[in-house]
Design an enzyme around this catalytic site. Structure first.
Site, PDB file in Angstrom:
ATOM      1  N   LEU A 258    -103.270  13.559 -81.646  1.00 14.80           N
ATOM      2  CA  LEU A 258    -103.029  12.366 -82.453  1.00 14.80           C
ATOM      3  C   LEU A 258    -104.115  12.207 -83.512  1.00 14.80           C
ATOM      4  O   LEU A 258    -103.831  11.796 -84.645  1.00 14.80           O
ATOM      5  CB  LEU A 258    -102.976  11.127 -81.561  1.00 14.80           C
ATOM      6  N   TYR A 259    -105.358  12.528 -83.151  1.00 20.39           N
ATOM      7  CA  TYR A 259    -106.441  12.475 -84.130  1.00 20.39           C
ATOM      8  C   TYR A 259    -106.097  13.334 -85.341  1.00 20.39           C
ATOM      9  O   TYR A 259    -106.215  12.893 -86.493  1.00 20.39           O
ATOM     10  CB  TYR A 259    -107.745  12.939 -83.502  1.00 20.39           C
ATOM     11  N   ALA A 260    -105.664  14.575 -85.089  1.00 16.62           N
ATOM     12  CA  ALA A 260    -105.291  15.481 -86.179  1.00 16.62           C
ATOM     13  C   ALA A 260    -104.132  14.907 -86.984  1.00 16.62           C
ATOM     14  O   ALA A 260    -104.112  14.992 -88.223  1.00 16.62           O
ATOM     15  CB  ALA A 260    -104.922  16.848 -85.619  1.00 16.62           C
ATOM     16  N   THR A 262    -103.385  11.764 -87.485  1.00 14.45           N
ATOM     17  CA  THR A 262    -103.818  10.657 -88.351  1.00 14.45           C
ATOM     18  C   THR A 262    -104.597  11.170 -89.554  1.00 14.45           C
ATOM     19  O   THR A 262    -104.524  10.592 -90.641  1.00 14.45           O
ATOM     20  CB  THR A 262    -104.677   9.650 -87.573  1.00 14.45           C
ATOM     21  N   LYS A 263    -105.334  12.252 -89.374  1.00 10.82           N
ATOM     22  CA  LYS A 263    -106.059  12.833 -90.510  1.00 10.82           C
ATOM     23  C   LYS A 263    -105.091  13.500 -91.489  1.00 10.82           C
ATOM     24  O   LYS A 263    -105.269  13.430 -92.712  1.00 10.82           O
ATOM     25  CB  LYS A 263    -107.112  13.830 -90.017  1.00 10.82           C
TER      26      LYS A 263
END
Length: 459
Positions: A258-260, A262-263
């Site tokens: 999810l971090y990736a 959002t980026k």
């Protein structure tokens, strides 16, 4: 013989005056008591009011009471009011302008978001030391130990860098800052970091990395002049990409976390605001940044802590039993890349929220170009700490981590001369020296050969 003088009238007058003094004294005492009572009541009411603002209710309708950002918003009130973080007032504006004013001709005035973070604090110092104006913004959340962020804040304050304590999603605060200072540039480094934490608190990534970024762009598009924006994307956007080394031309539509995601969403949002509003935007894909004043949630940091405390450390191998490797990039190299991107960023072309001409849109890798197996990282730490690690080798869980990263930085080299110069052994030696100094660990840590640097100067 003369009769004695009549003193009865004098005595009566003195008694009357004494009576008046007692009456007046009683009235004064009663008035003082009433005034004291009212003052005490007023102070109590003010304290109750501040307490109510400062502490959230036990529960709310949205169920967000467990969110550290939500808790932070409430408890920050007193700190803001009494320690300079609050908005408004002549003294506050003077401090903001003083921090943001460049000290060299043609210097930049830069708003650095996430200024109390790892990369943000290093970049803020580098900009200030060369004469640029720097104003910081940070919400000091508790994703990791806020005391480390406070220590960075103290370090920056020694160099006349003021950090506003506030959140990206506070639109009025951002608008106020742009009203007070005509920023030429924004270095946007604030974000919810960490790949694995997204499985525990996914909403924090959406709130910070997407909503916070959009809020910043909304304020920037309406500013006059519009600033040029350099912001932190991530090497995580490459996700399940199998091409090596990773190039800006490779696909980034298969995020593994999810971090990736959002980026990657941030990169698409940047494209939108560049296309519609003429904002100059440069995204930087960082590859595993490490060094002094680093983040405690990073492997090199907590490996160091656990080795020194005799705890076992997990070393991952891929599902097909290969070593996990990372393109570890030393902080000083990343700072040079950030400043290079700022120096070559062209002006935004919008005015009054309307695009006047095509604007610059860029994305770059900032890595070291030399992937190192995690096992090698541990071996270097063992040597520097003079202690063997208790290794626990396991298969990599499916938590969003990728097995391998490798940066192609030829584009950054071509456009602003980015060239990493610090190998992992050298960088870790500097980190361990800082770690030993910061946490007061003298024994078991080998001293660095040659002339050492002061922990502050490494920033």
């Amino acid at each position: 013989m003369a009769s004695p003088p009549d003193t009865s009238k004098t005595v009566k007058i003195e008694r009357y005056n004494s009576y008046l003094r007692r009456v007046n004294s009683t009235k004064l005492l009663n008035a003082s008591s009433k005034l004291l009572f009212r003052a005490t009541l007023l102070i109590a009411l003010v304290l109750i009011f501040l307490f109510t603002l400062n502490y959230p209710p036990l529960s709310d309708n949205n169920g967000n009471n467990n969110d550290p950002h939500h808790r932070f918003h409430h408890r920050n009130f007193l700190q803001s009011a009494f320690y300079g973080g609050g908005v408004g007032g002549a003294a506050w504006e003077k401090q903001v302008r003083h921090s943001a004013t460049p000290r060299r001709s043609n210097g930049m005035s830069v708003l650095v978001t996430g200024a109390a973070g790892f990369v943000g604090s290093h970049c803020s110092l580098a900009l200030k030391k060369r004469g640029d104006g720097v104003l910081g913004l940070d919400n000091f959340n508790d994703y990791y130990d806020p005391s480390l962020k406070r220590a960075r804040q103290v370090l920056l304050s020694r160099h006349q860098i003021f950090i506003i304590e506030g959140d990206l999603n506070d639109g009025p605060l951002l608008t106020k800052l742009f009203d007070v200072v005509p920023f030429t540039h924004v270095l946007h480094l604030a974000a919810q970091a960490g790949v694995r934490y997204a499985m525990q608190n996914p909403q924090s990534y959406v709130r910070s990395n997407i909503a916070g970024f959009v809020n910043l762009l909304e304020v920037a598009k309406a500013a006059n002049p519009q600033p040029a924006i350099v912001w932190a994307s991530s090497s995580s956007v490459y996700g399940l990409n199998t091409e090596n080394p990773f190039s800006e031309r490779d696909r980034t539509d298969q995020p593994a976390s999810l971090y990736a995601a959002t980026k990657k969403a941030g990169e698409e949002i940047a494209h939108t605001y560049n296309h519609i509003y003429g904002l100059s935007l440069t995204g930087l894909r960082f590859f595993t940044v490490y060094g002094p004043w680093g983040r405690p949630d990073m492997a090199y940091f907590f490996f160091t802590k656990d080795i020194l405390h005799g705890k076992s450390i997990d070393i991952y191998r891929t599902q097909d039993d290969k070593e996990v490797a990372r393109d570890f990039t030393y902080i000083d190299d990343v700072v040079k890349g950030c400043l290079g991107a700022l120096d070559t960023a062209k002006k935004s072309t919008g005015s009054g929220g309307k695009k006047k001409a095509p604007a610059q849109l860029r994305v770059y890798n900032l890595g070291n170009t030399s992937p190192v197996p995690v096992g090698k990282l541990v071996s270097i730490l063992e040597s520097l700490l003079n202690k063997n690690a208790k290794k626990h080798v396991i298969k990599m869980p499916r938590n969003g981590d990728v097995p391998y990263t490798h940066a192609n930085v030829s584009l950054a080299y071509k456009d602003f001369g980015y060239k990493p110069t610090t190998d992992l052994a050298t960088g870790l030696r500097k980190f361990v020296k800082w770690y030993a100094s910061y946490y007061g660990i003298e024994s078991r840590v080998k001293k660095e050969n040659g002339k050492g640097e002061h922990p502050e100067e490494s920033a």
